[in-house]
Design a protein around this motif. Structure first.
Motif, PDB file in Angstrom:
ATOM      1  N   ARG A 161       0.823  -1.205   0.000  1.00 57.65           N
ATOM      2  CA  ARG A 161       0.000   0.000   0.000  1.00 57.65           C
ATOM      3  C   ARG A 161       0.865   1.266   0.000  1.00 57.65           C
ATOM      4  NH1 ARG A 161      -5.364  -0.306   1.672  1.00 57.65           N
ATOM      5  NH2 ARG A 161      -6.312  -2.133   0.696  1.00 57.65           N
ATOM      6  N   GLN A 162       2.042   1.164   0.588  1.00 54.73           N
ATOM      7  CA  GLN A 162       2.956   2.305   0.621  1.00 54.73           C
ATOM      8  C   GLN A 162       3.833   2.370  -0.637  1.00 54.73           C
ATOM      9  OE1 GLN A 162       4.643   3.206   4.767  1.00 54.73           O
ATOM     10  NE2 GLN A 162       4.113   1.035   4.965  1.00 54.73           N
ATOM     11  N   GLU A 163       3.570   1.450  -1.584  1.00 55.34           N
ATOM     12  CA  GLU A 163       4.305   1.371  -2.845  1.00 55.34           C
ATOM     13  C   GLU A 163       5.779   1.040  -2.636  1.00 55.34           C
ATOM     14  OE1 GLU A 163       3.615   4.865  -5.144  1.00 55.34           O
ATOM     15  OE2 GLU A 163       1.447   4.557  -5.260  1.00 55.34           O
ATOM     16  N   ASN A 164       6.074   0.415  -1.510  1.00 49.03           N
ATOM     17  CA  ASN A 164       7.419  -0.094  -1.248  1.00 49.03           C
ATOM     18  C   ASN A 164       7.430  -1.566  -1.660  1.00 49.03           C
ATOM     19  OD1 ASN A 164       9.948  -0.819  -0.311  1.00 49.03           O
ATOM     20  ND2 ASN A 164       9.680   0.103   1.723  1.00 49.03           N
ATOM     21  N   TYR A 165       7.506  -1.790  -2.970  1.00 48.73           N
ATOM     22  CA  TYR A 165       7.268  -3.127  -3.508  1.00 48.73           C
ATOM     23  C   TYR A 165       8.419  -4.088  -3.205  1.00 48.73           C
ATOM     24  CZ  TYR A 165       3.813  -0.367  -5.995  1.00 48.73           C
ATOM     25  OH  TYR A 165       2.787   0.493  -6.293  1.00 48.73           O
ATOM     26  N   GLY A 166       9.618  -3.555  -3.057  1.00 49.12           N
ATOM     27  CA  GLY A 166      10.733  -4.440  -2.719  1.00 49.12           C
ATOM     28  C   GLY A 166      10.549  -5.080  -1.356  1.00 49.12           C
ATOM     29  N   GLU A 167      10.196  -4.297  -0.343  1.00 48.84           N
ATOM     30  CA  GLU A 167       9.942  -4.839   0.988  1.00 48.84           C
ATOM     31  C   GLU A 167       8.706  -5.729   1.004  1.00 48.84           C
ATOM     32  OE1 GLU A 167      11.738  -4.430   4.138  1.00 48.84           O
ATOM     33  OE2 GLU A 167      13.127  -4.194   2.447  1.00 48.84           O
ATOM     34  N   ALA A 168       7.695  -5.333   0.233  1.00 43.59           N
ATOM     35  CA  ALA A 168       6.487  -6.157   0.164  1.00 43.59           C
ATOM     36  C   ALA A 168       6.828  -7.550  -0.361  1.00 43.59           C
ATOM     37  CB  ALA A 168       5.449  -5.479  -0.727  1.00 43.59           C
ATOM     38  N   ASP A 169       7.621  -7.592  -1.426  1.00 41.74           N
ATOM     39  CA  ASP A 169       8.000  -8.871  -2.011  1.00 41.74           C
ATOM     40  C   ASP A 169       8.781  -9.721  -1.011  1.00 41.74           C
ATOM     41  OD1 ASP A 169       8.258 -10.743  -4.121  1.00 41.74           O
ATOM     42  OD2 ASP A 169      10.269 -10.012  -4.543  1.00 41.74           O
ATOM     43  N   ARG A 170       9.641  -9.070  -0.220  1.00 39.09           N
ATOM     44  CA  ARG A 170      10.451  -9.810   0.748  1.00 39.09           C
ATOM     45  C   ARG A 170       9.578 -10.478   1.813  1.00 39.09           C
ATOM     46  NH1 ARG A 170      13.631  -8.764   5.518  1.00 39.09           N
ATOM     47  NH2 ARG A 170      12.873  -6.619   5.696  1.00 39.09           N
ATOM     48  N   TYR A 171       8.580  -9.757   2.316  1.00 43.89           N
ATOM     49  CA  TYR A 171       7.743 -10.335   3.376  1.00 43.89           C
ATOM     50  C   TYR A 171       6.715 -11.317   2.816  1.00 43.89           C
ATOM     51  CZ  TYR A 171       9.748  -7.436   7.016  1.00 43.89           C
ATOM     52  OH  TYR A 171      10.613  -6.878   7.929  1.00 43.89           O
ATOM     53  N   TYR A 172       6.317 -11.127   1.545  1.00 38.80           N
ATOM     54  CA  TYR A 172       5.462 -12.151   0.946  1.00 38.80           C
ATOM     55  C   TYR A 172       6.211 -13.482   0.881  1.00 38.80           C
ATOM     56  CZ  TYR A 172       1.806  -8.907  -0.629  1.00 38.80           C
ATOM     57  OH  TYR A 172       0.774  -8.010  -0.669  1.00 38.80           O
ATOM     58  N   LYS A 173       7.450 -13.419   0.440  1.00 43.48           N
ATOM     59  CA  LYS A 173       8.254 -14.646   0.314  1.00 43.48           C
ATOM     60  C   LYS A 173       8.528 -15.271   1.682  1.00 43.48           C
ATOM     61  CE  LYS A 173      10.592 -13.320  -3.959  1.00 43.48           C
ATOM     62  NZ  LYS A 173      11.895 -12.943  -4.599  1.00 43.48           N
ATOM     63  N   ALA A 174       8.626 -14.428   2.728  1.00 46.61           N
ATOM     64  CA  ALA A 174       8.927 -14.956   4.063  1.00 46.61           C
ATOM     65  C   ALA A 174       7.829 -15.887   4.573  1.00 46.61           C
ATOM     66  CB  ALA A 174       9.141 -13.804   5.055  1.00 46.61           C
ATOM     67  N   GLY A 175       6.587 -15.594   4.207  1.00 46.93           N
ATOM     68  CA  GLY A 175       5.496 -16.423   4.720  1.00 46.93           C
ATOM     69  C   GLY A 175       4.772 -17.223   3.668  1.00 46.93           C
ATOM     70  N   ILE A 176       5.289 -17.236   2.434  1.00 46.78           N
ATOM     71  CA  ILE A 176       4.541 -17.853   1.345  1.00 46.78           C
ATOM     72  C   ILE A 176       4.449 -19.365   1.495  1.00 46.78           C
ATOM     73  CG2 ILE A 176       6.465 -18.202  -0.243  1.00 46.78           C
ATOM     74  CD1 ILE A 176       2.955 -16.845  -1.109  1.00 46.78           C
ATOM     75  N   ASP A 177       5.475 -20.021   2.017  1.00 49.00           N
ATOM     76  CA  ASP A 177       5.432 -21.486   2.143  1.00 49.00           C
ATOM     77  C   ASP A 177       4.320 -21.922   3.078  1.00 49.00           C
ATOM     78  OD1 ASP A 177       7.532 -21.774   0.392  1.00 49.00           O
ATOM     79  OD2 ASP A 177       9.052 -21.749   1.983  1.00 49.00           O
ATOM     80  N   SER A 178       4.193 -21.203   4.188  1.00 49.00           N
ATOM     81  CA  SER A 178       3.135 -21.564   5.139  1.00 49.00           C
ATOM     82  C   SER A 178       1.776 -21.152   4.615  1.00 49.00           C
ATOM     83  CB  SER A 178       3.403 -20.896   6.484  1.00 49.00           C
ATOM     84  OG  SER A 178       4.620 -21.357   7.046  1.00 49.00           O
ATOM     85  N   LEU A 179       1.715 -19.965   3.965  1.00 51.32           N
ATOM     86  CA  LEU A 179       0.435 -19.480   3.453  1.00 51.32           C
ATOM     87  C   LEU A 179      -0.071 -20.352   2.311  1.00 51.32           C
ATOM     88  CD1 LEU A 179       1.130 -15.634   3.481  1.00 51.32           C
ATOM     89  CD2 LEU A 179      -0.562 -16.836   4.859  1.00 51.32           C
ATOM     90  N   ALA A 180       0.849 -20.875   1.512  1.00 49.05           N
ATOM     91  CA  ALA A 180       0.440 -21.681   0.357  1.00 49.05           C
ATOM     92  C   ALA A 180      -0.352 -22.910   0.779  1.00 49.05           C
ATOM     93  CB  ALA A 180       1.669 -22.094  -0.444  1.00 49.05           C
ATOM     94  N   LYS A 181      -0.143 -23.370   1.997  1.00 53.11           N
ATOM     95  CA  LYS A 181      -0.837 -24.567   2.472  1.00 53.11           C
ATOM     96  C   LYS A 181      -2.203 -24.242   3.072  1.00 53.11           C
ATOM     97  CE  LYS A 181       3.629 -26.634   3.613  1.00 53.11           C
ATOM     98  NZ  LYS A 181       4.483 -27.148   4.710  1.00 53.11           N
ATOM     99  N   GLY A 182      -2.453 -22.955   3.337  1.00 53.33           N
ATOM    100  CA  GLY A 182      -3.694 -22.586   4.001  1.00 53.33           C
ATOM    101  C   GLY A 182      -4.745 -22.073   3.031  1.00 53.33           C
ATOM    102  N   THR A 183      -5.816 -21.556   3.625  1.00 56.58           N
ATOM    103  CA  THR A 183      -6.942 -21.070   2.813  1.00 56.58           C
ATOM    104  C   THR A 183      -6.642 -19.750   2.116  1.00 56.58           C
ATOM    105  OG1 THR A 183      -7.875 -19.970   4.768  1.00 56.58           O
ATOM    106  CG2 THR A 183      -8.612 -22.224   4.297  1.00 56.58           C
ATOM    107  N   HIS A 184      -5.624 -19.047   2.590  1.00 57.89           N
ATOM    108  CA  HIS A 184      -5.291 -17.750   1.987  1.00 57.89           C
ATOM    109  C   HIS A 184      -4.143 -17.853   0.990  1.00 57.89           C
ATOM    110  CE1 HIS A 184      -7.958 -15.642   4.737  1.00 57.89           C
ATOM    111  NE2 HIS A 184      -7.421 -16.300   5.747  1.00 57.89           N
ATOM    112  N   GLY A 185      -3.838 -19.094   0.571  1.00 59.33           N
ATOM    113  CA  GLY A 185      -2.731 -19.279  -0.367  1.00 59.33           C
ATOM    114  C   GLY A 185      -2.936 -18.541  -1.676  1.00 59.33           C
ATOM    115  N   ALA A 186      -4.159 -18.582  -2.241  1.00 60.70           N
ATOM    116  CA  ALA A 186      -4.436 -17.904  -3.519  1.00 60.70           C
ATOM    117  C   ALA A 186      -4.242 -16.400  -3.383  1.00 60.70           C
ATOM    118  CB  ALA A 186      -5.855 -18.221  -3.979  1.00 60.70           C
TER     119      ALA A 186
END
Length: 253
Positions: free
Chosen positions: A58-83
């Motif tokens: 939302r703050q258009e800081n896409y580099g940091e956004a990408d970093r934190y998405y990747k940090a939790g993506i493995d766990s999120l991919a297994k849950g209901t919010h993976g999509a």
């Protein structure tokens, strides 16, 4: 040990909830602090990673956004919010012009939610941009940057042309106004000069309207005057003679 873990978990959830409230109010700086407090309390908090990534997006800081998405993506991919996680990560990569990474993220989102039309549209856009990049020789990032610079230059040139057109228009308008004023003054002066010339001409004509007398007419006038004078002298002489004669008769009496 159990109490400590429970306390940390409660602190993490409390910070996340507080961050969510700030996020809804669009107070992203405050939300960022709360989400990071949640990660301090629990560094494995997938929810804090995901929400913090959305906050950076939302703050258009896409580099940091990408970093934190990747940090939790493995766990999120297994849950209901993976999509949702893959979709948002694709958007962040798209903003960074990482077309290939965005395509993979959108595909992972569609594997979990095949009917998501927005994800399909974004995937098609990323594929089109990647195709354009490959057709232009693989220099997509540089080409995009050059295109942006060209657009800025074109906009500057357009603004300059508009300013020049406006200046030319103002100059033409001023010239026309000055010309009209000069023509008006010239016509007014010409009219005044013509009126003065006509007035002077009339005065000269009036002054020159004396009767023209020919020498013959002048001679006749002089003769008439002389005849009138002679007639008057004869009358005076006759009157004197009559008076004298009257006096003589009186002496005879």
């Amino acid at each position: 040990m159990l109490c400590g873990g429970v306390c940390f978990a409660q602190s993490e959830r409390k910070s996340v909830r507080r961050g969510n409230r700030q996020f809804k109010k669009e107070k992203y700086a405050e939300a960022e602090i709360d989400y990071k407090k949640a990660l301090v309390a629990d560094s494995t908090s997938v929810t804090a990673d995901y929400n913090l990534a959305n906050n950076y997006y939302r703050q258009e800081n896409y580099g940091e956004a990408d970093r934190y998405y990747k940090a939790g993506i493995d766990s999120l991919a297994k849950g209901t919010h993976g999509a949702d996680a893959f979709h948002n990560m694709g958007n962040s990569l798209l903003k960074q012009r990482n077309w290939q990474g965005a395509i993979e993220a959108y595909k992972n989102a569609l594997r979990r939610h095949p009917d998501d039309q927005e994800t399909k549209a974004n995937l098609a856009y990323a594929q089109k941009m990647l195709e354009n990049e490959q057709q232009n020789g693989g220099g997509g990032g540089n080409n995009d940057q050059n295109q942006d610079q060209n657009q800025d230059q074109n906009q500057d040139q357009q603004n300059q042309d508009q300013n020049n057109d406006q200046n030319d228009q103002n100059q033409d308008q001023n010239q026309d106004q000055n010309k009209d004023q000069n023509d008006q003054n010239k016509d007014q002066n010409n009219d005044q000069n013509q009126d003065q010339q006509d007035q002077n001409k009339d005065q000269q004509q009036q002054q020159g309207q004396q009767p023209n007398i020919t020498p013959q007419a002048a001679q006749q006038m002089l003769q008439a005057i002389q005849a009138q004078e002679d007639k008057t002298q004869d009358k005076v002489k006759k009157e004197k003679a009559a008076k004298l004669k009257s006096k003589q008769k009186e002496k005879n009496w």
